[in-house]
Design a protein around this motif. Structure first.
Motif, PDB file in Angstrom:
ATOM      1  N   MET A   1       0.964  -1.191  -0.255  1.00 36.55           N
ATOM      2  CA  MET A   1       0.048  -0.033  -0.143  1.00 36.55           C
ATOM      3  C   MET A   1       0.655   1.177  -0.095  1.00 36.55           C
ATOM      4  O   MET A   1       0.355   2.468   0.116  1.00 36.55           O
ATOM      5  CB  MET A   1      -0.975   0.141   1.384  1.00 36.55           C
ATOM      6  CG  MET A   1      -2.044  -1.131   1.036  1.00 36.55           C
ATOM      7  SD  MET A   1      -3.364  -0.746  -0.045  1.00 36.55           S
ATOM      8  CE  MET A   1      -4.016   0.811   0.469  1.00 36.55           C
TER       9      MET A   1
ATOM     10  N   SER B   1      -6.587   1.247  -5.255  1.00 34.17           N
ATOM     11  CA  SER B   1      -6.175  -0.145  -4.422  1.00 34.17           C
ATOM     12  C   SER B   1      -7.517  -1.249  -4.745  1.00 34.17           C
ATOM     13  O   SER B   1      -8.210  -0.890  -5.601  1.00 34.17           O
ATOM     14  CB  SER B   1      -6.473   0.314  -2.903  1.00 34.17           C
ATOM     15  OG  SER B   1      -7.699   0.411  -2.522  1.00 34.17           O
TER      16      SER B   1
ATOM     17  N   ARG C   1      -3.996  -3.830  -1.071  1.00 35.28           N
ATOM     18  CA  ARG C   1      -2.956  -3.733  -2.069  1.00 35.28           C
ATOM     19  C   ARG C   1      -3.350  -2.698  -3.192  1.00 35.28           C
ATOM     20  O   ARG C   1      -4.460  -2.489  -3.542  1.00 35.28           O
ATOM     21  CB  ARG C   1      -2.549  -5.102  -2.512  1.00 35.28           C
ATOM     22  CG  ARG C   1      -3.828  -5.557  -3.601  1.00 35.28           C
ATOM     23  CD  ARG C   1      -3.407  -7.262  -3.660  1.00 35.28           C
ATOM     24  NE  ARG C   1      -4.163  -7.792  -4.757  1.00 35.28           N
ATOM     25  CZ  ARG C   1      -5.580  -8.407  -4.365  1.00 35.28           C
ATOM     26  NH1 ARG C   1      -5.848  -8.046  -3.261  1.00 35.28           N
ATOM     27  NH2 ARG C   1      -6.361  -8.917  -5.367  1.00 35.28           N
ATOM     28  N   LEU C   2      -2.463  -1.980  -3.874  1.00 35.57           N
ATOM     29  CA  LEU C   2      -2.413  -1.269  -4.784  1.00 35.57           C
ATOM     30  C   LEU C   2      -2.476  -1.931  -6.165  1.00 35.57           C
ATOM     31  O   LEU C   2      -1.598  -2.715  -6.192  1.00 35.57           O
ATOM     32  CB  LEU C   2      -1.467  -0.005  -4.901  1.00 35.57           C
ATOM     33  CG  LEU C   2      -1.204   0.762  -3.595  1.00 35.57           C
ATOM     34  CD1 LEU C   2      -0.209   1.881  -3.533  1.00 35.57           C
ATOM     35  CD2 LEU C   2      -2.501   1.611  -3.314  1.00 35.57           C
TER      36      LEU C   2
END
Length: 245
Positions: free
Chosen positions: A107, A154, A138-139
């Motif tokens: 992130m 994300s 998570r991106l």
């Protein structure tokens, strides 16, 4: 350079996921138990050159002034990056990457000095920086929408990055929740607007995130038939000839 994995992998067997879900040798919970994603590649122009990122690896630069050759690794850049893009201000954004001091954070966003892509260490004499975002696990991807405006997704939210020119370079904030990106390539832009696919709907951003109107029939057709195991492979593109997403 190996092209990477075609399919995602998931944890299997008893005890994975919620109680009573799955069984011996059965995919227990595709939503919460992936252990790897398909390999994705992100490429973007940096001036006349190209920034190249293979998910899970470092950043590379294809230098067009050097003649026909291979991309070379960007010195001192993060060792591991999920994806990358270039803002309109020529900043290279590494999304989900090795952080300063070591370790990987899915992130965290990092960028180097504006004209020196080998300078990734923040100081009083450069504009490199890193920032951890809150909202998701998570991106997934990002893109430049206009001069001074970029968006980052994300798996759960969308974030706005506005160029300020201050020592912090960008002002960033979460502008939408429950509208994350279903896959790294499941978006496109048309003019200064972004369009994308979330886990259960279609969205657009033109100053504010909102669900695309009048798509209920398409939405039902897509999401009822979608193979959730491979949903991360979803892809979006803009057709300028017919002005279609």
């Amino acid at each position: 350079y190996n092209c990477g994995d075609v399919d995602p992998e998931y944890l299997l067997g008893w005890g994975v996921g919620a109680w009573g879900v799955g069984g011996w040798g059965v995919d227990a919970s595709i939503a919460i138990a992936p252990i790897s994603e398909p390999t994705n590649w992100s490429l973007d122009n940096w001036g006349e050159d190209v920034i190249v990122c293979r998910s899970g690896g470092p950043l590379y630069r294809y230098d067009t002034s050097a003649g026909v050759g291979r991309p070379s690794r960007i010195a001192k850049g993060p060792d591991e990056v999920r994806c990358a893009f270039v803002t309109a201000e020529r900043y290279v954004f590494a999304l989900g990457c090795t952080i300063i001091g070591g370790g990987f954070d899915p992130m965290t966003v990092r960028w180097p000095d504006v004209e020196d892509i080998t300078d990734w260490s923040p100081s009083d004499v450069d504009t490199s920086n890193q920032r951890k975002l809150q909202g998701g696990t998570r991106l997934m991807a990002g893109t430049a929408l206009a001069q001074g405006v970029s968006v980052v997704w994300s798996d759960a939210a969308i974030f706005l990055f506005q160029f300020t020119g201050s020592r912090f370079v960008y002002d960033s904030r979460q502008v939408g929740t429950h509208c994350g990106l279903i896959g790294p390539h499941a978006f496109c832009k048309a003019g200064s607007a972004a369009f994308w696919m979330s886990a259960n709907s279609f969205w657009m951003y033109a100053g504010v995130p909102e669900e695309i109107p009048n798509v209920e029939d398409i939405q039902d057709w897509v999401f009822l038939q979608l193979n959730r195991r491979h949903a991360i492979k979803s892809f979006g593109f803009y057709n300028p000839i017919h002005n279609e997403v």
